[in-house]
Design an enzyme around this catalytic site. Sequence first.
Site, PDB file in Angstrom:
ATOM      1  N   HIS A 148      11.934  -4.270  -2.688  1.00  0.00           N
ATOM      2  CA  HIS A 148      10.869  -3.544  -2.003  1.00  0.00           C
ATOM      3  C   HIS A 148      11.435  -2.161  -1.653  1.00  0.00           C
ATOM      4  O   HIS A 148      11.613  -1.828  -0.477  1.00  0.00           O
ATOM      5  CB  HIS A 148      10.395  -4.327  -0.773  1.00  0.00           C
ATOM      6  CG  HIS A 148       9.027  -3.947  -0.277  1.00  0.00           C
ATOM      7  ND1 HIS A 148       8.008  -4.858  -0.071  1.00  0.00           N
ATOM      8  CD2 HIS A 148       8.501  -2.750   0.067  1.00  0.00           C
ATOM      9  CE1 HIS A 148       6.925  -4.240   0.387  1.00  0.00           C
ATOM     10  NE2 HIS A 148       7.198  -2.948   0.478  1.00  0.00           N
ATOM     11  N   TYR A 176      -5.558  -2.039  -0.580  1.00  0.00           N
ATOM     12  CA  TYR A 176      -5.927  -1.450   0.714  1.00  0.00           C
ATOM     13  C   TYR A 176      -7.264  -0.707   0.672  1.00  0.00           C
ATOM     14  O   TYR A 176      -8.056  -0.797   1.596  1.00  0.00           O
ATOM     15  CB  TYR A 176      -4.829  -0.488   1.199  1.00  0.00           C
ATOM     16  CG  TYR A 176      -3.562  -1.221   1.579  1.00  0.00           C
ATOM     17  CD1 TYR A 176      -3.394  -1.714   2.863  1.00  0.00           C
ATOM     18  CD2 TYR A 176      -2.565  -1.482   0.640  1.00  0.00           C
ATOM     19  CE1 TYR A 176      -2.258  -2.428   3.226  1.00  0.00           C
ATOM     20  CE2 TYR A 176      -1.426  -2.194   0.990  1.00  0.00           C
ATOM     21  CZ  TYR A 176      -1.284  -2.668   2.281  1.00  0.00           C
ATOM     22  OH  TYR A 176      -0.168  -3.386   2.627  1.00  0.00           O
ATOM     23  N   GLU A 202      -0.472  -8.326  -0.309  1.00  0.00           N
ATOM     24  CA  GLU A 202      -0.620  -7.391   0.821  1.00  0.00           C
ATOM     25  C   GLU A 202      -2.072  -6.974   0.958  1.00  0.00           C
ATOM     26  O   GLU A 202      -2.737  -6.655  -0.029  1.00  0.00           O
ATOM     27  CB  GLU A 202       0.190  -6.099   0.627  1.00  0.00           C
ATOM     28  CG  GLU A 202       1.660  -6.243   0.839  1.00  0.00           C
ATOM     29  CD  GLU A 202       2.414  -4.923   0.671  1.00  0.00           C
ATOM     30  OE1 GLU A 202       1.825  -3.844   0.912  1.00  0.00           O
ATOM     31  OE2 GLU A 202       3.585  -4.992   0.287  1.00  0.00           O
ATOM     32  N   ASN A 208      -1.668  -6.243  -4.349  1.00  0.00           N
ATOM     33  CA  ASN A 208      -1.730  -5.544  -3.059  1.00  0.00           C
ATOM     34  C   ASN A 208      -2.934  -4.607  -3.114  1.00  0.00           C
ATOM     35  O   ASN A 208      -3.069  -3.831  -4.063  1.00  0.00           O
ATOM     36  CB  ASN A 208      -0.471  -4.702  -2.824  1.00  0.00           C
ATOM     37  CG  ASN A 208       0.798  -5.534  -2.716  1.00  0.00           C
ATOM     38  OD1 ASN A 208       0.758  -6.765  -2.777  1.00  0.00           O
ATOM     39  ND2 ASN A 208       1.919  -4.877  -2.553  1.00  0.00           N
ATOM     40  N   GLU A 225       5.171  -3.258  -5.881  1.00  0.00           N
ATOM     41  CA  GLU A 225       4.493  -1.998  -6.195  1.00  0.00           C
ATOM     42  C   GLU A 225       5.370  -1.035  -7.002  1.00  0.00           C
ATOM     43  O   GLU A 225       5.722   0.052  -6.526  1.00  0.00           O
ATOM     44  CB  GLU A 225       4.003  -1.330  -4.907  1.00  0.00           C
ATOM     45  CG  GLU A 225       3.044  -2.200  -4.127  1.00  0.00           C
ATOM     46  CD  GLU A 225       2.349  -1.456  -2.978  1.00  0.00           C
ATOM     47  OE1 GLU A 225       2.664  -0.278  -2.721  1.00  0.00           O
ATOM     48  OE2 GLU A 225       1.470  -2.072  -2.341  1.00  0.00           O
ATOM     49  N   ARG A 267       6.071 -13.701   3.399  1.00  0.00           N
ATOM     50  CA  ARG A 267       6.620 -12.901   2.302  1.00  0.00           C
ATOM     51  C   ARG A 267       7.558 -11.849   2.894  1.00  0.00           C
ATOM     52  O   ARG A 267       7.136 -11.048   3.720  1.00  0.00           O
ATOM     53  CB  ARG A 267       5.486 -12.234   1.524  1.00  0.00           C
ATOM     54  CG  ARG A 267       5.963 -11.238   0.488  1.00  0.00           C
ATOM     55  CD  ARG A 267       4.803 -10.660  -0.334  1.00  0.00           C
ATOM     56  NE  ARG A 267       5.319  -9.705  -1.279  1.00  0.00           N
ATOM     57  CZ  ARG A 267       5.099  -8.384  -1.227  1.00  0.00           C
ATOM     58  NH1 ARG A 267       4.324  -7.868  -0.273  1.00  0.00           N
ATOM     59  NH2 ARG A 267       5.621  -7.580  -2.115  1.00  0.00           N
TER      60      ARG A 267
HETATM   61  C1  FCB Z   1       2.318  -0.783   0.658  1.00  0.00           C
HETATM   62  C2  FCB Z   1       3.778  -1.156   0.804  1.00  0.00           C
HETATM   63  C3  FCB Z   1       4.121  -1.717   2.180  1.00  0.00           C
HETATM   64  C4  FCB Z   1       3.405  -0.968   3.269  1.00  0.00           C
HETATM   65  C5  FCB Z   1       1.918  -0.910   2.990  1.00  0.00           C
HETATM   66  C6  FCB Z   1       1.104  -0.232   4.056  1.00  0.00           C
HETATM   67  O1  FCB Z   1       2.184   0.190  -0.323  1.00  0.00           O
HETATM   68  O2  FCB Z   1       4.137  -2.106  -0.161  1.00  0.00           O
HETATM   69  O3  FCB Z   1       5.513  -1.674   2.331  1.00  0.00           O
HETATM   70  O4  FCB Z   1       3.957   0.276   3.432  1.00  0.00           O
HETATM   71  O5  FCB Z   1       1.707  -0.239   1.771  1.00  0.00           O
END
Ligand code: FCB
Length: 480
Positions: free
Chosen positions: A130, A306, A381, A304, A175, A86
């Site tokens: 992006h 985290y 992500e 995405n 995002e 990607r």
């Molecule tokens: C996300 C972004 C990516 C990167 C990661 C850690 O929010 O899409 O570009 O910065 O975080």
Amino acid sequence: MTATDPRPLTTVRQFPPGFLWGAATAAYQIEGAAAEDGRTPSIWDTFSHTPGKVFQGHTGDVAVDHYHRYRDDVRMMADLGLSAYRFSVSWPRVQPTGRGPAVQKGLDFYRRLVDELLAAGIEPVATLYHWDLPQELETAGGWPERATAERFGAYAELVGEALGDRITRWSTLNEPWCTAFLGYGSGVHAPGRTDPVAALRAAHHLNLGHGLAAQALRSAHPGRAEVSLSLNLHEIRPLTASAEDREAARRIDAVGNRVFLGPILDGGYPADLLADTASLTDWAFVRDGDTTTIGRPLDWLGINYYTPTVVSAVTSGMAKPQDDGHGASEHSPWPGADDVAFHQAPGDRTAMGWAVDPDGLYALLTRVSTRHPGLPLLITENGAAYEDEVGADGSVHDPDRIAYVHGHLAAVHRAIADGADVRGYFLWSLMDNFEWAYGYEKRFGAVHVDYASLARTPKSSAHWYARVADANALVDPVEG
Ligand code: FCB
């Protein structure tokens, strides 16, 4: 294994056939060549060159020089056994200033990149935006203006026509929450504006831009394009079960998630979001027909993830603003949610200070798939920054990153077993790169980049991920 063998039992979690094992990057974070072949500045060029905005004044001028090294980078991906990659297309590289005809040299770069990927048996998954808005469009008003959404639709048509014969899976936006609320609300991202109304207007025009771009991509190659966008859905947890904390969670869900999910998947903006923000705007910028444009069915949804978001009501004596994990600012990126406090989730943290919490990913996937059955999902992500150390022999051993990814893949596997239609996983990131306001300080790569020589060295996590991809399975215990 004998009865006395001390080795723990092995568990093998097999993924569905055809599951995509990918890695992700973004143009401004890796390409460099900022002023080559007709590229003009984006808002991130302007922002990173503004003193005080990015860690130690780092910029993406050179980044990791992927623009010149893409052939070697694709070879590296092939060596790692990736089945998908990607990447994002830089708007100011293919349509400088955001208007008019495409620059062929810019498009040629992506044609060559995609051809290399296809020749290596790696599926290209392209993101159109992006975060690198052509600076001239920001000067003309940026995402708070409807014209930017229309320009984005025209840009999508140019890219779709040029690359749509080679690319099937497209993501329009990465995002949009960050673009709208960090770019125009808290100001920690480009263009660095701090106006809650502009942030809400930007959110709508990003939604509209998505709808227009999706239409353009589909009509450029009818029946071929499979279109989505990538949302950083917040997995929100109230700190306690109190009514006040649950109300705080509802507000953050409205302005963090449903501001996009509502018009894209549920037919319109949620009434509670409009009520929460009524003192700021009457949303008159949403015109008749917009929600139809925005709400045309997605072919898949990119998620995405985290870390989770823990919230409560603000109680007396509580200091504000609290760290929500999105960078320090006196200005909130959460319009209509002033009375919400943010808390650290418990557990281990990455170098970003983000809690490691794979259950959050499981919860998100199962909730989205229960609410939208039949919608294929891709994790576009997931990954972690750690303070990697280069060994005397040049190798980088990163067991924390392996543990992070292992835990999250196990959560994905569990979600699939429980009915979520997850088709693939893209590790963030293929290689260390420009981490926005954190510059090159935070390393998310499976591949280490030496910023002096730009040499790439796969970390242990890259070798481990290659084995997972090859087996199409996760094996416990982890062998780093
Ligand atoms: C996300 C972004 C990516 C990167 C990661 C850690 O929010 O899409 O570009 O910065 O975080």
